[in-house]
Structures are given as C-alpha cells and as structure tokens.
Design an enzyme around this catalytic site. Structure first.
Site, mmCIF file in Angstrom:
data_model
loop_
_atom_site.group_PDB
_atom_site.id
_atom_site.type_symbol
_atom_site.label_atom_id
_atom_site.label_comp_id
_atom_site.label_asym_id
_atom_site.label_seq_id
_atom_site.Cartn_x
_atom_site.Cartn_y
_atom_site.Cartn_z
ATOM 1 N N LYS A 50 3.387 -1.594 -3.824
ATOM 2 C CA LYS A 50 2.848 -1.369 -5.163
ATOM 3 C C LYS A 50 3.900 -0.899 -6.169
ATOM 4 O O LYS A 50 3.732 -1.092 -7.380
ATOM 5 C CB LYS A 50 1.710 -0.353 -5.101
ATOM 6 C CG LYS A 50 0.440 -0.861 -4.437
ATOM 7 C CD LYS A 50 -0.298 -1.869 -5.302
ATOM 8 C CE LYS A 50 -1.684 -2.171 -4.762
ATOM 9 N NZ LYS A 50 -2.429 -3.107 -5.625
ATOM 10 N N SER A 304 1.862 -4.166 4.355
ATOM 11 C CA SER A 304 1.903 -3.859 2.925
ATOM 12 C C SER A 304 2.016 -2.385 2.578
ATOM 13 O O SER A 304 2.453 -2.043 1.475
ATOM 14 C CB SER A 304 0.675 -4.454 2.230
ATOM 15 O OG SER A 304 -0.517 -3.984 2.821
#
Length: 324
Positions: A50, A304
């Site tokens: 992110k 992720s």
C-alpha cells in the site's frame, strides 16, 4: 489508466520504495507441484504494498492540496501507507478505520502521526462517512483502490515482476484482491511488459465479490463486511475504476478458506522466514492447496502484506507449524 501513468509513478517512487525480491523454496514447490515464486510485499515499507499507491497519490497532489491535508479510509494497510507517505511529505493525514481492525494496524497508523477516526464496519458505510468527513475538513480523499494514482503506484509491483520473472512468460500471477487496486495495477503493467502472463485475483470464501463480478459481467457486492480473518481484503465490491480493468485483463478469480490462509502463513514463515497476514496469504494458499485450479509449470504469488497481530500469527504457527 495506462502504462504511462504507472511508469510516471515508478519514477516518483524511485529510491522511496523497496524493490522486493522474488523468493522460492523447494519445499513449497513440492507442495504445489510446480515452481512457486513469491513476491513478498510484506517486506515493503509499512508492511504492505500500500505504500506504493499512497506515495504515488501524495506526490501527485498540488501544493495547495497538500497544504489542506489528506483523508483516507482503510482497514489498516492503506491507512499506514498514507500515514507514512503523508509524514514524509509534511502533510497532515486523517484516517477512518474500523473498530475491529487489528490493533497493530491502528497503533502503527497513529504512531506514524495520522489522526485516526474509528467506525463500526458492521453497521456504518465507510465510503459515505469518508466522503462526508473529507468534504467537511477540506482534505483530499485518497481512496484505497479506486484512484488512478493509487492504481498506478500499485502497478509498479507488476513492472518489477515482469523484470524479475524474465523467462516465465506463461506464468499465472496470483494476487490477493479486495477492491482490486493492486490486481488491476499489476494487470496493466504486465499487459505492457509481459503480456503472456495471466493475472488471477484471489479472495476469501464468502467475500468473493470480484469472482462473482467477473462471472456476471457486472459489479457484485458482498452481503456482509465482517466474518473473515482476511480483513485486509474484505471490501464491499470491486471499484468502478478497477473492475473494467479486471474484467478486460484477468483470468478467473480463485477463493480460499481462512484455514488455508493460516496454513499458508505458517508455510511462508517455516520455509521462507517471512511473516504474512491472512489477507496477504490467500494467493500463496491458492497456489499451495488448490493446484488443480492453476495451469502451467510456474506460478507467481504476491504476498501483499504482513501486518498481523501476534496472537493470530501464533495461532497459525501452533496449528500448522510443520509448514506443509
């Protein structure tokens, strides 16, 4: 959205993000029955991919917009990415987070200097609250996935995969998928740089809005917003910007159980010595425990994020600590 936007984001990210490697383990290859390459974005700044999108979005703002500050809503990883990017750019950040978000994510977001506002995700709509609060404060809303600059930043992950996995042209690329920012960004990058690779979204069972949307051809929503350990990728529906990209470029989506995600977390720690959170482990879980749903002799997996509370990580290791 196009490759030029991703290349521009990559230029702004140069020297700011970590170029995460591709990892492998013969033990994981044996479980999967094929070669498995893991892109550990859990090693990225703030513990997830992110930060890429947050930095891209923050650095694309005008000086006037930066002066007013930024607003974001997130279950935790986008929150931390925006908080760090804002801190490094001298921008005030306010983040809307669910009350049941992992304590580590809330604590880290506050520690990075952002103001945290909590809401009840079971009874309140974060999009509605976020738009209203951003308008009231005059801050620029940076959505976690439905933002062109965020998608472009996440797409730099795909540029790296294309360079690092040279020689794996026909590999399928499995990506944990919530609203689709990372998945669509990677798909756009690979369309330009490695078009024979196929991107496939991976979601938790019961929160398969992307899978159902791809099958139906229209955006589908999840009937609930709680009830899975994979908090990082529980979103109401794919985004208006991301879905057309997913629909055009991605193969069929995959789904895995929370138990499979926990098993993959333990396997990643045992065999690769990395920490992955449940939502960040779903792609690895699909590669290891659902091999019949994948084609080819090589699969590339994005891990992720790794922002998991200690008690949940301990649970994964205690249940599946043999790494199989």
């Amino acid at each position: 959205m196009n490759i030029d936007l991703i290349r521009a984001a990559a230029a702004r990210l140069e020297g700011r993000t970590r170029r995460t490697p591709l990892l492998s383990s013969p033990f994981l290859d044996e479980i999967a029955g094929r070669r498995v390459l893991i892109k550990p974005e859990c090693l990225q700044h703030t513990g997830s991919f992110k930060f890429r999108g947050a930095w891209s979005a923050l650095t694309a703002l005008t000086p006037q917009e930066r002066a007013k500050g930024v607003f974001a809503y997130s279950s935790g990883n986008h929150a931390q990415g925006v908080a760090l990017a804002a801190k490094l750019n001298g921008v005030h950040a306010t983040i809307l987070m669910p009350r049941d978000a992992p304590k580590l994510k809330v604590a880290n977001t506050r520690a990075l200097g952002a103001k945290v506002v909590l809401y009840d995700r079971a009874s309140e709509n974060r999009e509605e609250i976020g738009v209203a609060l951003a308008k009231e404060s005059g801050q620029t809303l940076i959505k976690p996935y439905d933002n062109p600059q965020v998608i472009a930043g996440q797409g730099t992950t795909g540029l790296e995969i294309a360079q690092q996995a040279d020689g794996c042209a026909n590999a399928q690329v499995l990506v944990p998928c919530g609203g689709g920012g990372l998945t669509s960004g990677i798909a756009l990058a690979l369309e330009a740089k490695a078009p024979q690779m196929q991107v496939r979204p991976v979601e938790p069972i019961g929160f398969d809005d992307v899978a159902r949307s791809l099958i139906s051809g229209t955006i589908q929503t999840n009937p609930r917003t709680t009830g899975s350990l994979c908090d990082a990728i529980i979103t109401p529906a794919p985004g208006d910007l991301t879905f057309p990209i997913l629909q055009r470029l991605c193969g069929p989506a995959l789904t895995v159980s929370d138990e499979d995600a926990l098993r993959a977390m333990a396997a990643a720690f045992t065999r690769l010595k990395i920490v992955i959170e449940p939502g960040g482990a779903v792609a690895l879980a699909a590669a290891l425990y659902h091999p019949d749903t994948i084609t080819g002799d090589t699969v590339i997996v994005v891990a992720s994020g790794g922002n998991v509370d200690a008690d949940l990580f301990t649970q994964a290791l205690s249940r599946f600590g043999d790494g199989s």
